[in-house]
Motif scaffolding. Structure first.
Motif, PDB file in Angstrom:
ATOM      1  N   PRO A 155       0.816  -1.225   0.000  1.00  0.00           N
ATOM      2  CA  PRO A 155       0.000   0.000   0.000  1.00  0.00           C
ATOM      3  C   PRO A 155       0.847   1.272   0.000  1.00  0.00           C
ATOM      4  CG  PRO A 155      -0.095  -1.120   2.127  1.00  0.00           C
ATOM      5  CD  PRO A 155       0.599  -2.058   1.191  1.00  0.00           C
ATOM      6  N   ARG A 156       0.259   2.325  -0.538  1.00  0.00           N
ATOM      7  CA  ARG A 156       0.988   3.582  -0.709  1.00  0.00           C
ATOM      8  C   ARG A 156       1.135   4.359   0.603  1.00  0.00           C
ATOM      9  NH1 ARG A 156       2.171   4.907  -5.801  1.00  0.00           N
ATOM     10  NH2 ARG A 156       2.080   7.169  -5.547  1.00  0.00           N
ATOM     11  N   GLU A 161       2.897  12.544   0.725  1.00  0.00           N
ATOM     12  CA  GLU A 161       3.342  13.595   1.636  1.00  0.00           C
ATOM     13  C   GLU A 161       4.829  13.460   1.957  1.00  0.00           C
ATOM     14  OE1 GLU A 161       0.782  11.577   2.061  1.00  0.00           O
ATOM     15  OE2 GLU A 161      -1.007  12.855   2.134  1.00  0.00           O
ATOM     16  N   ARG A 162       5.262  12.237   2.240  1.00  0.00           N
ATOM     17  CA  ARG A 162       6.671  12.024   2.574  1.00  0.00           C
ATOM     18  C   ARG A 162       7.586  12.359   1.398  1.00  0.00           C
ATOM     19  NH1 ARG A 162       8.315   9.174   7.024  1.00  0.00           N
ATOM     20  NH2 ARG A 162       6.686   8.300   8.352  1.00  0.00           N
ATOM     21  N   MET A 191       1.931  15.418  -8.894  1.00  0.00           N
ATOM     22  CA  MET A 191       1.680  14.336  -7.949  1.00  0.00           C
ATOM     23  C   MET A 191       0.206  14.291  -7.540  1.00  0.00           C
ATOM     24  SD  MET A 191       5.040  14.421  -5.448  1.00  0.00           S
ATOM     25  CE  MET A 191       4.389  13.142  -4.382  1.00  0.00           C
ATOM     26  N   ALA A 192      -0.413  15.448  -7.438  1.00  0.00           N
ATOM     27  CA  ALA A 192      -1.811  15.507  -6.997  1.00  0.00           C
ATOM     28  C   ALA A 192      -2.739  14.785  -7.964  1.00  0.00           C
ATOM     29  CB  ALA A 192      -2.244  16.956  -6.824  1.00  0.00           C
ATOM     30  N   GLY A 193      -2.317  14.687  -9.236  1.00  0.00           N
ATOM     31  CA  GLY A 193      -3.151  14.023 -10.230  1.00  0.00           C
ATOM     32  C   GLY A 193      -2.807  12.563 -10.458  1.00  0.00           C
ATOM     33  N   ASN A 194      -1.986  11.975  -9.586  1.00  0.00           N
ATOM     34  CA  ASN A 194      -1.564  10.592  -9.779  1.00  0.00           C
ATOM     35  C   ASN A 194      -2.743   9.635  -9.569  1.00  0.00           C
ATOM     36  OD1 ASN A 194      -0.366   8.055  -9.732  1.00  0.00           O
ATOM     37  ND2 ASN A 194       1.368   8.693  -8.474  1.00  0.00           N
ATOM     38  N   PRO A 195      -3.121   8.881 -10.607  1.00  0.00           N
ATOM     39  CA  PRO A 195      -4.248   7.959 -10.448  1.00  0.00           C
ATOM     40  C   PRO A 195      -3.998   6.850  -9.440  1.00  0.00           C
ATOM     41  CG  PRO A 195      -3.139   7.566 -12.541  1.00  0.00           C
ATOM     42  CD  PRO A 195      -2.566   8.849 -11.973  1.00  0.00           C
TER      43      PRO A 195
END
Length: 200
Positions: A155-156, A161-162, A191-195
């Protein structure tokens, strides 16, 4: 084509590399490194790219070790620092000088915008896989059920954030580095748009 079963390389070097990565990375960064190998291997398998699985796996486990405070360097980019650490590590399992140099090259090149597959298949695959991991590039090239299986096993967690905090710190201290350039090119927005971080 769906990639084959999730099988990681074994042997003395992969086992020791996993021990080192586990000891120094957070859970999120360790899972990121393991997924980077899985995505890279899956891309190589799907596209018929011949690659050295052991070399790719150890490189994936060490590719972000230069972001860890005890291995961070004030003089060189994090990928260069990580490459040096990996090369020193690989002397333990008895890798030749040439193979240790290749390991360092693969880690350094994962931050290049493009790595030619014919010149460096492992560097090419790791570069693409880490782009998938961080900004979701080519994520749709991997079957949805395979992505779900990998994300369930590794899991991510709080990777986004890190990772962003690490890169912003690198950019502040080493503005001319690839990490600095990535931050200035709106890494946070990409990064905010990473599916891969979208709700299931």
């Amino acid at each position: 084509m769906r990639p084959g079963p999730l099988v990681l390389p074994d042997g003395s070097a992969p086992t020791a590399a996993l021990e080192v990565a586990t000891a120094h990375h957070s859970a999120a960064m360790l899972n990121h490194s393991l997924r980077a190998y899985v995505w890279a291997a899956a891309l190589g398998e799907a596209e018929g790219v011949a690659f050295d699985a052991e070399l790719l796996y150890v490189a994936a486990l060490f590719h972000d070790l230069g972001l860890v405070p005890v291995f961070d360097s004030h003089t060189v980019a994090f990928e260069e620092a990580g490459g040096h650490v990996a090369a020193v590590f690989a002397a333990g399992p008895g890798w030749t000088a040439g193979r240790r140099a290749r390991l360092s090259e693969v880690i350094v090149r994962h931050m290049w915008p493009h790595v030619e597959v014919s010149a460096d298949p492992e560097g090419h695959l790791l570069s693409r896989a880490t782009a998938t991991e961080i900004v979701g590039k080519e994520a749709d090239a991997l079957p949805a059920d395979f992505r779900a299986e990998v994300l369930e096993r590794y899991p991510r967690l709080d990777l986004a954030e890190r990772f962003l905090a690490c890169f912003q710190a690198q950019a502040a201290r080493k503005p001319g580095s690839p990490a600095g350039r990535a931050v200035r090119s709106d890494l946070a927005g990409r990064m905010a748009g990473n599916p891969l971080d979208a709700p299931a």
